[in-house]
Design an enzyme around this catalytic site. Structure first.
Site, PDB file in Angstrom:
ATOM      1  N   GLU A 276       0.737  -1.083   0.154  1.00 21.97           N
ATOM      2  CA  GLU A 276       0.039   0.140   0.039  1.00 21.97           C
ATOM      3  C   GLU A 276       0.997   1.296  -0.013  1.00 21.97           C
ATOM      4  O   GLU A 276       0.892   2.039   0.980  1.00 21.97           O
ATOM      5  CB  GLU A 276      -0.982  -0.092   1.192  1.00 21.97           C
ATOM      6  CG  GLU A 276      -1.792  -1.223   1.198  1.00 21.97           C
ATOM      7  CD  GLU A 276      -3.054  -1.027   2.173  1.00 21.97           C
ATOM      8  OE1 GLU A 276      -2.726  -0.029   3.266  1.00 21.97           O
ATOM      9  OE2 GLU A 276      -4.020  -1.795   2.456  1.00 21.97           O
TER      10      GLU A 276
ATOM     11  N   GLU B  87      -5.377  -8.657   1.010  1.00 23.88           N
ATOM     12  CA  GLU B  87      -5.918  -8.162   2.264  1.00 23.88           C
ATOM     13  C   GLU B  87      -7.409  -7.886   1.916  1.00 23.88           C
ATOM     14  O   GLU B  87      -7.926  -7.244   1.095  1.00 23.88           O
ATOM     15  CB  GLU B  87      -5.538  -7.071   2.945  1.00 23.88           C
ATOM     16  CG  GLU B  87      -4.339  -7.063   3.435  1.00 23.88           C
ATOM     17  CD  GLU B  87      -3.499  -5.756   4.083  1.00 23.88           C
ATOM     18  OE1 GLU B  87      -4.536  -5.138   4.602  1.00 23.88           O
ATOM     19  OE2 GLU B  87      -2.322  -5.508   4.116  1.00 23.88           O
TER      20      GLU B  87
HETATM   21  C1  PNW Z   1      -4.427  -1.988   5.574  1.00 22.84           C
HETATM   22  N1  PNW Z   1      -6.345   4.320   5.972  1.00 22.84           N
HETATM   23  O1  PNW Z   1      -4.233  -0.565   6.087  1.00 22.84           O
HETATM   24  C2  PNW Z   1      -3.192  -2.238   5.807  1.00 22.84           C
HETATM   25  O2  PNW Z   1      -2.390  -3.052   4.977  1.00 22.84           O
HETATM   26  C3  PNW Z   1      -3.191  -2.987   7.330  1.00 22.84           C
HETATM   27  O3  PNW Z   1      -1.876  -2.953   7.852  1.00 22.84           O
HETATM   28  C4  PNW Z   1      -4.047  -2.555   8.101  1.00 22.84           C
HETATM   29  O4  PNW Z   1      -4.044  -3.364   9.324  1.00 22.84           O
HETATM   30  C5  PNW Z   1      -5.343  -2.983   7.493  1.00 22.84           C
HETATM   31  O5  PNW Z   1      -5.470  -2.449   6.185  1.00 22.84           O
HETATM   32  C6  PNW Z   1      -6.708  -2.509   8.174  1.00 22.84           C
HETATM   33  O6  PNW Z   1      -6.804  -1.295   8.326  1.00 22.84           O
HETATM   34  C7  PNW Z   1      -4.884   0.514   6.103  1.00 22.84           C
HETATM   35  O7  PNW Z   1      -6.529   4.813   6.998  1.00 22.84           O
HETATM   36  C8  PNW Z   1      -4.996   1.365   7.193  1.00 22.84           C
HETATM   37  O8  PNW Z   1      -6.687   5.231   4.813  1.00 22.84           O
HETATM   38  C9  PNW Z   1      -5.524   2.757   7.140  1.00 22.84           C
HETATM   39  C10 PNW Z   1      -5.901   3.211   5.992  1.00 22.84           C
HETATM   40  C11 PNW Z   1      -5.901   2.563   4.563  1.00 22.84           C
HETATM   41  C12 PNW Z   1      -5.505   1.224   4.691  1.00 22.84           C
END
Ligand code: PNW
Length: 427
Positions: free
Chosen positions: A154, A338
């Site tokens: 990401e 994911e």
């Molecule tokens: C993903 N946002 O993250 C990650 O790859 C993981 O590490 C995480 O635990 C999972 O999704 C659940 O959140 C995101 O705030 C975390 O925009 C935050 C954001 C987007 C993706």
């Protein structure tokens, strides 16, 4: 019963800083997330990854749980701060292979060594070259057993949550820095692919968080550019989309000579999908710092059922996304690296089961429409450190008691075990 291809990967995913703990073990150096989580006010409840799930010491139990689930693949990330002694991953990979579980290794899931941040981190293009050296070192250790590699997890979050809103480490809020970081992360990906190929890696991928943007067509197109196409097009077509390039050039200059490196062919694209965003034109709206230059655009309240993250549950968004990717970027196999939901704590988690069921069905629908899908990984195996949200938000198939570190499989774990055993969903 909807069946999936024979060699389909059924997995779950984690990331180093979110589960390992043991932050001082075996010469590990500080990362930007150690710094950030130890800065008062940055993470909910003052939580840090110091102990997390203590997976570093309990990995054998966790591999046992994966084996009980029947996983044939496990996606984890290697901590760059552990470069001085990576033998933990040696042991982890051996334990996985002994149980017939294919390791899928991500090289960077957000824990940049603080020493590199001190030299500018992702805003410094040297970091991309350092990443390629690191990729070579990890491959030298694990490449005889790990066949599937992911460079970055990401990059949108690293760039725009890390340098746009500053909700994540390194906590910078500067649009120019965010766009520069996005470009340098893509350069790191491209150099990393070259390094892995030179070392003989079999399968190389990149994981993007892709968020379909719904709503008024014009704002939706702009935000889609800033959230999705800004990575998809350089990596898979070797060019920035014209609208995105024009937009980002208002903040910074990017070196277009990097595009041939950035667009090294990859073997599979990892897709992280959780929800959609809905946007509307609104002259009074201030826009989003994570999408710089979106003044006049408002993010609408999510519709319908929400998870504990406040994210709208919309499985059809995943099917539509997969079909779109296969049309717009043909020839690239896809893998869901994911997908999952934070729901209220407890061992009974019917809402998580409903979420996963809906999304696995969406993946299956996409396969039936001809999309080349290689696997599905639930986020996450365990409850873990959910970044700025700390330990409060729980994504695990397996519950973690943070007092005792005891693990308890939830109902969703049993459900997933049955799905894997059946090779698909109950009709
Ligand atoms: C993903 N946002 O993250 C990650 O790859 C993981 O590490 C995480 O635990 C999972 O999704 C659940 O959140 C995101 O705030 C975390 O925009 C935050 C954001 C987007 C993706």
């Amino acid at each position: 019963m909807p069946l999936f291809p024979d060699n389909f990967l059924w997995g779950s995913a984690t990331a180093s800083y979110q589960i390992e703990g043991a932050v001082h073990a075996d010469g590990r150096v500080p990362s930007i997330w150690d710094t950030f989580s130890h800065t008062p006010g940055k993470v909910h409840n003052g939580d840090t990854g110091d102990v997390a799930c203590d997976h570093y010491n309990r990995y054998l139990d966790d591999v046992e749980t994966m084996s009980w689930l029947g996983l044939n693949a496990y996606r984890f990330s290697v901590a760059w701060p552990r470069l001085a002694d990576l033998s933990f991953y040696d042991r982890l990979v051996d334990a996985l292979l002994a149980k017939g579980i294919s390791p899928v290794a991500t090289l960077y899931h957000w824990d940049l060594p603080q020493s590199l941040q001190d030299e500018g981190g992702w805003t410094n293009r040297d970091t991309a070259y350092r990443f390629a050296d690191y990729a070579t070192a990890v491959h030298a250790l694990l490449g005889d057993r790990v066949t599937t590699w992911t460079t970055l997890n990401e990059p949108w979050v690293s760039a725009f949550v890390g340098h746009g809103s500053g909700r994540h480490a390194p906590g910078v809020s500067d649009p120019a820095a965010a766009f520069t970081a996005a470009h340098n992360l893509m350069l790191a990906h491209g150099l990393g692919v070259q390094a892995l190929r030179a070392a003989g890696a079999e399968s190389v991928s990149l994981t993007l968080n892709l968020t379909p943007i719904l709503g008024d067509p014009e704002p939706a197109r702009l935000v889609d550019g800033l959230a999705n196409r800004i990575f998809l097009d350089p990596v898979l077509r070797g060019e920035y989309p014209a609208d995105v390039l024009e937009h980002l050039s208002r903040y910074t200059e990017v070196n277009l000579d990097d595009l041939p490196t950035i667009s090294q062919p990859i073997d599979v694209l990892g897709v992280n999908y959780y929800t959609v965003n809905r946007v509307v034109a609104d002259p009074s709206a201030s826009g989003s710092l994570e999408h710089p230059g979106t003044e006049g655009i408002a993010w609408e309240q999510p519709h319908g059922t929400l998870t504990e993250m406040g994210w709208e549950v919309i499985p059809s968004g995943l099917e539509d996304l997969l079909v779109r990717l296969s049309h717009d970027y043909p020839g690239v196999p896809l893998m869901i690296t994911e997908n999952g939901a934070a729901v209220p704590d407890g061992v009974s988690d019917p809402d998580r089961i409903a979420y996963l069921d809906g999304h696995v069905r969406s993946v299956h629908n996409a396969i039936q429409k001809g999309v080349d899908m290689r696997g599905y990984f639930v986020w996450s195996l365990l409850d873990n450190f959910e970044w700025a949200r700390g330990y409060e938000k729980r994504f695990g198939l397996v519950r973690v008691d943070y007092e005792t570190l005891e693990r308890t499989p939830r109902d969703s774990a049993r459900w997933y075990r049955d799905v894997i055993a059946a090779g698909g969903l109950p009709s």
